[in-house]
Design an enzyme around this catalytic site. Structure first.
Site, mmCIF file in Angstrom:
data_model
loop_
_atom_site.group_PDB
_atom_site.id
_atom_site.type_symbol
_atom_site.label_atom_id
_atom_site.label_comp_id
_atom_site.label_asym_id
_atom_site.label_seq_id
_atom_site.Cartn_x
_atom_site.Cartn_y
_atom_site.Cartn_z
ATOM 1 N N HIS A 186 0.834 -1.202 0.000
ATOM 2 C CA HIS A 186 0.000 0.000 0.000
ATOM 3 C C HIS A 186 0.872 1.257 0.000
ATOM 4 C CE1 HIS A 186 -2.849 -3.005 1.565
ATOM 5 N NE2 HIS A 186 -3.784 -2.245 1.032
ATOM 6 N N ASP A 257 -4.437 -5.934 -7.940
ATOM 7 C CA ASP A 257 -4.599 -5.228 -6.677
ATOM 8 C C ASP A 257 -4.821 -3.756 -7.020
ATOM 9 O OD1 ASP A 257 -4.748 -4.864 -3.952
ATOM 10 O OD2 ASP A 257 -2.831 -5.802 -3.518
#
Length: 496
Positions: A186, A257
């Site tokens: 992230h 993702d």
């Protein structure tokens, strides 16, 4: 390109592979229009799903706009969208792996699928099939079934079967395996510098087992594996080639993702979308951050793909296979919707709670003497935000309050002023690797060495302490099992 018809065709092609997020609990105009024009999917996050009835209404509104796939990251345990406020009623993957009852995992999947089907979710971006070989991994951890490929393979396949029986499509993640990293994708790009043979022996077997069990799709992860190529997995053709080697791999839809994550976002969203399609992805997850202009992000993605089509960098033929795979997903999702009865949501939650309690009790363990009497006192030293799960739930606070309304709870309690004989409990997640959390924990234990430490991370990442409870997760079921163990003591064998 000045041909309006061709531009419209190219925009439609772009829409056909995109999965944006959205703000709010009703469908905004821009999203409704995109769905009507052929948008592939929408990914719901916790702010979209504050309660089950609201989620059911939102899903119905989305489906009424067109044949869109409604998706959610509903892993149970630490990552829950549908029960984000109070914590998941079901135990998460690590607890299920620790309990090591494959039928329990399958039944948990079935109930999780049934809950999602009841509120209109078509596809669950689960299960996590990463092998947790690095116990201090900051983003996988207890989201994995465990540190062994054999355990993850058995339980991952069982979860896939259960979710399908419950009525939702499945997506194994994060291919080809994100478990052996110390960087959160992230935030930045992890590198997994291992030989391909290690990857095949350790990380790929759970994906193969899940594919053989009927998995519908695979999410590729943002991690660089130099042995495979020079790009992150979501943008690397060699990673796509490995997906196609799985059982039935030619029909598995590849979902990226979130393409707004720090590991890949520097190139700009439009460019990252193009590279993902060039690498062979079928669906592009755009992610979502509260307060962000999701329409603007969406249009950046659309513009990038359209420009690549206009310039010939991408061709309509390249998107033919993605559209075929997405059509298969839509057909399966429509069949699930047609077969699903309208169920009482509270009845499902009650069954979830019973099943979750069973799994969490089977997984929780104590090291040292942990039973305590006296007024409950709870301190939580975890940092308040986890990138994958979002803000931590109030699961431990709620579990203690449900036992004793007079319990003392809070980060700023004066430990010197606590009642004599108080049952002090301190919750942690990663005190060994998170310096701030570690310092908080040491301060509590310096003042109250009699405190019970409740560790919610992986078992192998637990701190050293002589009164330790290991929960293998931080969902509501995990919290209640831990608090019961401390305040009531071990359950007698055979007790209900």
């Amino acid at each position: 390109m000045n041909d309006p018809r061709r531009r419209a065709e190219h925009r439609a092609l772009a829409l056909s592979v995109l999965v944006p997020g959205m703000n709010g609990t009703t469908v905004p105009t821009w999203l409704r229009t995109a769905i009507a024009d052929g948008l592939a999917g929408v990914l719901l996050f916790a702010p979209n799903t504050p309660d089950l009835e609201t989620t059911r209404a939102l899903s119905a509104e989305l489906h009424a706009a067109g044949p869109v796939l409604v998706m959610a990251d509903e892993e149970s345990g630490d990552v829950s969208r549908l029960q984000a406020a109070g914590g998941s009623s079901l135990a998460g993957a690590a607890a299920l792996g620790a309990a090591d009852d494959v039928e329990l995992t399958r039944e948990s999947g079935r109930m999780l699928g049934r809950l999602q089907r009841a509120v209109g979710i078509d596809m669950d971006l689960a299960p996590v099939l990463d092998v947790a070989s690095e116990p201090h991994n900051p983003v996988i951890g207890v989201r994995s079934f465990g540190p062994s490929a054999e355990v993850v393979s058995r339980h991952g396949a069982a979860m896939v079967q259960g979710l399908a029986e419950g009525g939702v499509l499945t997506c194994g993640k994060h291919f080809p395996g994100h478990g052996d990293t110390l960087v959160d994708s992230h935030l930045s790009l992890p590198t997994l510098d291992i030989p391909v043979d290690t990857l095949r022996e350790r990380d790929l077997p759970p994906f193969a087992a899940a594919a053989a069990a009927g998995m519908d799709s695979v999410m590729t992860g943002h991690l660089l594996i130099p042995a495979l190529g020079s790009r992150p997995g979501t943008l690397e053709p060699a990673v796509t080639a490995l997906v196609r080697e799985l059982p039935g791999g030619e029909d598995l839809a590849i979902i990226t993702d979130a393409l707004d994550m720090g590991a890949v976002s520097a190139a700009g969203l439009g460019e990252v979308c193009i590279q993902a399609l060039e690498a062979g992805a079928d669906l592009l997850c755009l992610g979502h951050t509260m307060g962000r202009d999701d329409e603007a992000q969406f249009e950046l993605a659309v513009a990038g793909i359209v420009q690549a089509l206009d310039a010939g960098r991408l061709s309509p033929e390249q998107l033919a296979e993605p559209q075929r795979r997405i059509a298969r997903l839509r057909e399966r999702a429509a069949a699930h919707r047609e077969q699903a009865p309208r169920e009482d949501l509270q009845e499902i939650v009650t069954e979830l709670e019973q099943l979750g309690a069973r799994a969490a009790r089977a997984a929780v363990i104590a090291r040292g003497a942990v039973q305590r009497t006296g007024q409950p006192v709870l301190l939580d030293v975890r940092r308040r935000v986890n990138q994958a799960a979002g803000r931590f739930t109030r699961s431990f606070e709620l579990a203690v309050q449900s036992r004793d309304e007079q319990a003392l709870i809070g980060p700023d309690l004066d430990l010197a002023e606590l009642p004599e004989g108080a049952a002090v409990m301190v919750v942690c997640r990663a005190p060994v690797t998170d310096a701030e959390e570690g310092e908080r924990l040491r301060a509590v234990l310096a003042a109250r060495p009699d405190a019970v430490v409740i560790h919610t991370g992986t078992r192998d990442s637990a701190p050293a302490h002589d009164a330790l409870v290991l929960t293998s997760g931080a969902g509501r079921a995990n919290a209640e099992a831990a608090i019961a163990l401390i305040l009531d003591g071990p359950r007698e064998e055979g007790a209900a």
